[in-house]
Design a protein around this motif. Structure first.
Motif, PDB file in Angstrom:
ATOM      1  N   PRO A 183       0.801  -1.229   0.000  1.00  0.00           N
ATOM      2  CA  PRO A 183       0.000   0.000   0.000  1.00  0.00           C
ATOM      3  C   PRO A 183       0.831   1.276   0.000  1.00  0.00           C
ATOM      4  O   PRO A 183       0.354   2.328  -0.461  1.00  0.00           O
ATOM      5  CB  PRO A 183      -0.841  -0.122   1.284  1.00  0.00           C
ATOM      6  CG  PRO A 183      -0.144  -1.151   2.119  1.00  0.00           C
ATOM      7  CD  PRO A 183       0.508  -2.092   1.166  1.00  0.00           C
ATOM      8  N   GLU A 184       2.072   1.218   0.491  1.00  0.00           N
ATOM      9  CA  GLU A 184       2.911   2.425   0.495  1.00  0.00           C
ATOM     10  C   GLU A 184       3.191   2.929  -0.920  1.00  0.00           C
ATOM     11  O   GLU A 184       3.453   4.109  -1.134  1.00  0.00           O
ATOM     12  CB  GLU A 184       4.248   2.146   1.183  1.00  0.00           C
ATOM     13  CG  GLU A 184       4.128   1.714   2.640  1.00  0.00           C
ATOM     14  CD  GLU A 184       4.137   0.198   2.773  1.00  0.00           C
ATOM     15  OE1 GLU A 184       4.689  -0.290   3.771  1.00  0.00           O
ATOM     16  OE2 GLU A 184       3.594  -0.470   1.874  1.00  0.00           O
ATOM     17  N   ARG A 185       3.136   2.030  -1.914  1.00  0.00           N
ATOM     18  CA  ARG A 185       3.426   2.429  -3.296  1.00  0.00           C
ATOM     19  C   ARG A 185       2.387   3.389  -3.857  1.00  0.00           C
ATOM     20  O   ARG A 185       2.651   4.104  -4.821  1.00  0.00           O
ATOM     21  CB  ARG A 185       3.491   1.193  -4.190  1.00  0.00           C
ATOM     22  CG  ARG A 185       4.770   0.416  -4.124  1.00  0.00           C
ATOM     23  CD  ARG A 185       5.953   1.218  -4.623  1.00  0.00           C
ATOM     24  NE  ARG A 185       5.843   1.632  -6.014  1.00  0.00           N
ATOM     25  CZ  ARG A 185       6.537   2.614  -6.563  1.00  0.00           C
ATOM     26  NH1 ARG A 185       7.393   3.313  -5.835  1.00  0.00           N
ATOM     27  NH2 ARG A 185       6.386   2.932  -7.825  1.00  0.00           N
ATOM     28  N   LYS A 186       1.200   3.420  -3.263  1.00  0.00           N
ATOM     29  CA  LYS A 186       0.130   4.272  -3.787  1.00  0.00           C
ATOM     30  C   LYS A 186       0.545   5.735  -3.824  1.00  0.00           C
ATOM     31  O   LYS A 186       0.157   6.487  -4.719  1.00  0.00           O
ATOM     32  CB  LYS A 186      -1.144   4.090  -2.948  1.00  0.00           C
ATOM     33  CG  LYS A 186      -2.335   4.877  -3.485  1.00  0.00           C
ATOM     34  CD  LYS A 186      -3.595   4.586  -2.694  1.00  0.00           C
ATOM     35  CE  LYS A 186      -4.782   5.374  -3.255  1.00  0.00           C
ATOM     36  NZ  LYS A 186      -6.034   5.092  -2.506  1.00  0.00           N
ATOM     37  N   LYS A 187       1.343   6.167  -2.849  1.00  0.00           N
ATOM     38  CA  LYS A 187       1.738   7.571  -2.783  1.00  0.00           C
ATOM     39  C   LYS A 187       2.896   7.905  -3.722  1.00  0.00           C
ATOM     40  O   LYS A 187       3.360   9.042  -3.750  1.00  0.00           O
ATOM     41  CB  LYS A 187       2.106   7.934  -1.344  1.00  0.00           C
ATOM     42  CG  LYS A 187       0.924   7.891  -0.386  1.00  0.00           C
ATOM     43  CD  LYS A 187       1.292   8.417   0.988  1.00  0.00           C
ATOM     44  CE  LYS A 187       0.082   8.429   1.908  1.00  0.00           C
ATOM     45  NZ  LYS A 187       0.407   8.975   3.257  1.00  0.00           N
ATOM     46  N   HIS A 188       3.335   6.928  -4.500  1.00  0.00           N
ATOM     47  CA  HIS A 188       4.436   7.157  -5.432  1.00  0.00           C
ATOM     48  C   HIS A 188       3.968   7.290  -6.876  1.00  0.00           C
ATOM     49  O   HIS A 188       4.785   7.280  -7.798  1.00  0.00           O
ATOM     50  CB  HIS A 188       5.462   6.029  -5.315  1.00  0.00           C
ATOM     51  CG  HIS A 188       6.259   6.072  -4.047  1.00  0.00           C
ATOM     52  ND1 HIS A 188       7.502   6.636  -3.965  1.00  0.00           N
ATOM     53  CD2 HIS A 188       5.964   5.637  -2.798  1.00  0.00           C
ATOM     54  CE1 HIS A 188       7.956   6.536  -2.732  1.00  0.00           C
ATOM     55  NE2 HIS A 188       7.042   5.933  -2.000  1.00  0.00           N
TER      56      HIS A 188
END
Length: 520
Positions: free
Chosen positions: A13-18
């Motif tokens: 889920p951290e990839r969403k902000k990239h």
């Protein structure tokens, strides 16, 4: 915030902000992905490491230098000959690569003796080369080998040689950009000011952040020469080691690639008071403005304008021809660092293509800000994408072509999307007025390639024509029969023109081939 979540990355889920999609009326506070952070575990990043950024990008283009890596041989091979940093000394720096070839036993017992032995052997093998750069790797950094001490010891024993040490192990930054910074700072601390320059002009510059990819630097050097400007050193394309030791003598630092070399410009300004001027060699408008700025600094604007007028008159009609045929084509601009923003607006305005996505593997927030601000609404911006995200983006955007590196480019070809090598070029140089037309030509040839059109066919169900590249029913020029073939045209005109686009333009202006291919 218009974040975009890739299906393949929902488990991270951290990839969403990239990744973001630029929406209507949004400014950079709404459409900026996170960037230049440590890679999220599990994403299988394709980034280069800090060692790669130091050796492969900045260091290796120096032409009269033995480039020796103190570490496992794999590190050396991974950063050898993958870019076309040509030089005028028979490409010495491209032909050879050097490694101390550390093994497991050296990790345990140390490798300083091994390093010294390698340095001496390298100088003996190439007695005409008296300069060396030693690059630290993760292996030698972790065991604490003192590269500086060994270099000093060798220079005492061999006073005719000079050695530069770059302590930039792979883990020295989030990406290869960390290595850019380390080698910039190390060079000015260790070497700048140790040689007095020979000044031959009233207008003296250092050309910084230029790596002479397929001759880019030579194009720009021609413009500077015509303006009466002395280029004291080039950091680092086709650059001489000793010339780069005399950078303090320039009146102005002209900076091309800000992402890789702004650090040394800033330090030169602090230490020697040398001003910095950022330029852009890509695109007619950007290049013209850059030459004017340099001319204005030295008070020779008339010389700059004369070059601009001459080159524009010569090459603008050529560019317009390509623009008419490239208008509306969708491009994924995935080059890495500063080309993200050097190209985004220029290729849209001057070549007519639509930039539907930008990404960067090692760029900082400032690079992404400038890139996104120069894109149209709806563009997908991605920081540090992996292979699966790249594939998903192409499936979603359906670009006509992508500009990227060799690894993602070869992946794109597998799903029948053509690519141009944004790092090492296909048929460069791409800088300068003529180079920009050459870039447009490469885009045109990639998109309209007959071979690529065949690649779009499904051999399991589509009928395969048995006439090869035959152009039957595609040619309307009165000078050609309907049975003419591409091979016939190429054989007839191969001695006159270097690409099919030139043949179409110069010999057969009424051909309707482009329209037909657009409909395929």
């Amino acid at each position: 915030m218009p974040y975009h979540e890739f299906e393949c990355s929902k488990c991270i889920p951290e990839r969403k902000k990239h990744a973001v999609i630029k929406g209507h009326g949004e400014d950079l506070t709404d459409a900026l992905p996170l960037g230049y952070l440590n890679t999220i575990p599990g994403t299988i990043s394709e980034r280069g490491c800090a060692y790669c950024g130091a050796k492969h990008v900045i260091g290796t283009p120096m032409k009269d230098v033995i480039h020796l890596s103190h570490g496992p041989v794999g590190c050396t091979y991974d950063t050898w000959q993958t870019k076309r940093y040509i030089s005028d000394n028979d490409n010495f720096q491209l032909k050879y690569t050097y490694a101390s070839d550390m093994k497991e036993k050296h990790i345990i017992f140390g490798a300083e003796k091994l390093l010294k032995q390698n340095i001496v052997e390298a100088f003996k093998a190439f007695p005409k080369i008296k300069r060396m750069t030693i690059y630290q790797t993760c292996a030698s950094a972790l065991i604490g080998d003192d590269l500086n001490a060994i270099a000093e010891e060798v220079m005492e024993e061999m006073p005719e040689v000079d050695i530069f040490v770059c302590n930039s192990p792979g883990f020295g930054g989030p990406s290869q950009s960390g290595g850019h910074h380390k080698i910039n700072i190390a060079w000015i601390k260790q070497k700048v000011g140790t040689v007095e320059p020979k000044i031959t002009s009233d207008y003296v510059i250092n050309y910084v952040g230029e790596y002479n990819i397929q001759g880019d630097q030579e194009v720009m050097m021609d413009y500077f020469k015509r303006m009466g400007i002395q280029v004291l050193s080039t950091f680092t394309g086709n650059g001489s080691y000793d010339d780069l030791r005399s950078m303090q003598g320039a009146h102005l630092n002209v900076l091309e690639c800000a992402r890789s070399a702004e650090y040394i410009c800033n330090e030169l300004r602090v230490k020697y008071g040398t001003p910095r001027l950022d330029i852009d060699g890509f695109g007619f408008e950007a290049l013209s403005n850059s030459l004017r700025k340099i001319g204005l600094f030295f008070g020779i604007e008339d010389r700059a304008q004369a070059i601009i007028d001459e080159e524009t008159a010569k090459w603008k009609p050529e560019l317009d021809w390509y623009k008419e045929r490239l208008k509306g084509k969708k491009v994924c601009l995935w080059p890495g660092g500063s080309k993200l923003w050097h190209w985004a607006h220029a290729i849209h305005e001057e070549m007519g293509v639509e930039v539907v996505s930008v990404y960067t593997k090692f760029g900082h927030q400032g690079d992404m800000e400038k890139g996104i601000s120069r894109c149209e609404e709806g563009a997908l911006a991605i920081d540090d994408p992996n292979e699966l995200e790249g594939l998903e983006a192409m499936e979603m955007l359906k670009p006509d072509i992508i500009f990227t590196g060799k690894r993602p480019g070869e992946v794109a070809k597998k799903i029948r999307v053509p690519y141009l090598n944004a790092h090492a070029y296909h048929n460069g140089p791409w800088k300068g007025f003529e180079g920009w037309v050459r870039f447009a030509r490469d885009i045109y040839n990639a998109i309209y390639s007959p071979v690529h059109q065949l690649a779009l066919m499904d051999i399991t169900k589509d009928e395969i024509p048995d006439n090869g590249f035959q152009t039957q029913n595609l040619l309307s020029d009165k000078n050609l029969s309907e049975e003419a073939t591409f091979s016939t045209i190429l054989r007839e005109y191969s001695g006159k023109y270097d690409c099919l686009a030139d043949i179409r333009k110069k010999e057969y202006p009424e051909m309707v081939l482009t329209k037909k291919l657009n409909a395929v």
